[in-house]
Design a protein around this motif. Structure first.
Motif, PDB file in Angstrom:
ATOM      1  N   ALA A 103       0.822  -1.215   0.000  1.00  0.00           N
ATOM      2  CA  ALA A 103       0.000   0.000   0.000  1.00  0.00           C
ATOM      3  C   ALA A 103       0.860   1.270   0.000  1.00  0.00           C
ATOM      4  O   ALA A 103       0.317   2.372   0.116  1.00  0.00           O
ATOM      5  N   ASP A 104       2.179   1.132  -0.143  1.00  0.00           N
ATOM      6  CA  ASP A 104       3.094   2.273  -0.016  1.00  0.00           C
ATOM      7  C   ASP A 104       2.846   3.027   1.282  1.00  0.00           C
ATOM      8  O   ASP A 104       2.868   4.258   1.331  1.00  0.00           O
ATOM      9  N   ALA A 105       2.628   2.268   2.346  1.00  0.00           N
ATOM     10  CA  ALA A 105       2.297   2.851   3.645  1.00  0.00           C
ATOM     11  C   ALA A 105       3.461   2.817   4.631  1.00  0.00           C
ATOM     12  O   ALA A 105       3.329   3.300   5.744  1.00  0.00           O
ATOM     13  N   LEU A 106       4.590   2.263   4.229  1.00  0.00           N
ATOM     14  CA  LEU A 106       5.783   2.226   5.066  1.00  0.00           C
ATOM     15  C   LEU A 106       6.737   3.281   4.504  1.00  0.00           C
ATOM     16  O   LEU A 106       7.373   3.075   3.483  1.00  0.00           O
ATOM     17  N   LEU A 107       6.766   4.457   5.149  1.00  0.00           N
ATOM     18  CA  LEU A 107       7.488   5.605   4.617  1.00  0.00           C
ATOM     19  C   LEU A 107       8.809   5.812   5.346  1.00  0.00           C
ATOM     20  O   LEU A 107       8.920   5.531   6.535  1.00  0.00           O
ATOM     21  N   GLU A 108       9.799   6.330   4.622  1.00  0.00           N
ATOM     22  CA  GLU A 108      11.090   6.659   5.209  1.00  0.00           C
ATOM     23  C   GLU A 108      11.408   8.113   4.927  1.00  0.00           C
ATOM     24  O   GLU A 108      11.087   8.632   3.859  1.00  0.00           O
ATOM     25  N   GLY A 109      12.006   8.796   5.908  1.00  0.00           N
ATOM     26  CA  GLY A 109      12.324  10.211   5.791  1.00  0.00           C
ATOM     27  C   GLY A 109      12.487  10.808   7.178  1.00  0.00           C
ATOM     28  O   GLY A 109      13.112  10.204   8.044  1.00  0.00           O
TER      29      GLY A 109
ATOM     30  N   ARG B  84      -3.330   4.756   4.418  1.00  0.00           N
ATOM     31  CA  ARG B  84      -3.068   4.146   3.101  1.00  0.00           C
ATOM     32  C   ARG B  84      -3.300   2.641   3.126  1.00  0.00           C
ATOM     33  O   ARG B  84      -3.855   2.084   2.194  1.00  0.00           O
ATOM     34  N   VAL B  85      -2.869   1.980   4.177  1.00  0.00           N
ATOM     35  CA  VAL B  85      -3.049   0.525   4.222  1.00  0.00           C
ATOM     36  C   VAL B  85      -4.527   0.165   4.390  1.00  0.00           C
ATOM     37  O   VAL B  85      -4.979  -0.876   3.931  1.00  0.00           O
TER      38      VAL B  85
END
Length: 194
Positions: free
Chosen positions: A13-19, A37-38
Motif C-alpha cells: 500500500a506504499d504505507a511504510l514511509l522513510e524520511g 493508506r493501508v
C-alpha cells in the motif's frame, strides 16, 4: 498472518514511509506507517482486522460487547474490528480538544469495551479515549491496534494486543540526531503535533 505478511500489506500500500516525520505525539522519527493508506483498500482492511480479531484471547472476546476507536485514525480499523467480532463499533472524537462520544453514540453503564487504534506510539491518545469511554459509563477491558511502535513502552493500563510491533526510533524535538535533522521534516498524521 505472519509478521512478514503484515509488513507486506503495508509495503504493497506504499504505507511504510522513510524520511523525517513528526508524529502526532510530537516525537520525530525516520519511519512512518501511514495506516490510512493501508486501510484505504477495504479488502486489505478486512484482512488485517480479521487477523487482529483472531489474535485476541477468547477471554477478552467473551467479555466485550462494543468496539470504540478514536477518530480519525482509528475509525476504519475500529469499524472493521467490529465487523470481524460481530459487534457494534463507534468512535470518540475531539470537537473541543477532548475526546467524547457524539453523534448519538451511547454506552450502557458498565458496558465492556475493546479500544481499537491504528498505531500506538506513546499511548496518550489511547488513554485519552479510554477516559471518554469511562465518562460515558463504559469500561475498557482491553486495547488493540494494528501497530505498536512504542518500543514496548506504552502502558495503557489494560491488556494490549497489537497485530505487529515495530521498533522504530523516535526522538524528542531537542534530541533529533544530526543525520535526521538534515532531512526535510514532514507531518503526515491526522492532527497537530502535541
Amino acid at each position: 498472518m505472519t509478521q512478514d505478511e503484515i509488513l507486506e500489506e503495508f509495503r504493497a500500500a506504499d504505507a511504510l514511509l522513510e524520511g523525517h516525520f513528526i508524529l502526532s505525539s510530537g516525537l520525530h522519527s525516520p519511519r512512518y506507517l501511514q495506516c490510512a493508506r493501508v486501510l484505504m483498500d477495504p479488502a486489505r482492511a478486512s484482512r488485517l482486522a480479521s487477523a487482529l480479531a483472531r489474535s485476541l484471547p477468547i477471554e477478552i472476546k467473551s467479555q466485550i460487547s462494543m468496539v470504540v476507536s478514536p477518530a480519525m485514525g482509528g475509525v476504519i480499523i475500529g469499524h472493521e474490528m467490529g465487523r470481524s467480532l460481530g459487534l457494534e463499533a463507534v468512535f470518540v472524537e475531539r470537537p473541543t480538544g477532548t475526546f467524547e462520544l457524539r453523534r448519538g453514540f451511547r454506552l450502557k453503564p458498565g458496558q465492556k469495551v475493546l479500544l481499537v487504534e491504528d498505531v500506538v506510539t506513546t499511548g496518550l491518545s489511547s488513554r485519552e479515549a479510554m477516559k471518554a469511554v469511562e465518562a460515558a459509563g463504559g469500561q475498557v477491558v482491553a486495547a488493540a491496534s494494528l501497530v505498536d511502535r512504542s518500543n514496548g513502552l506504552a502502558d495503557l493500563g489494560v491488556p494490549f494486543f497489537p497485530l505487529i510491533r515495530i521498533d522504530v526510533p523516535s526522538y524528542e524535538p531537542g534530541a533529533v540526531p544530526p543525520e535526521l535533522a538534515a532531512i526535510p521534516v514532514e507531518k503526515p498524521g491526522s492532527r497537530k503535533a502535541a
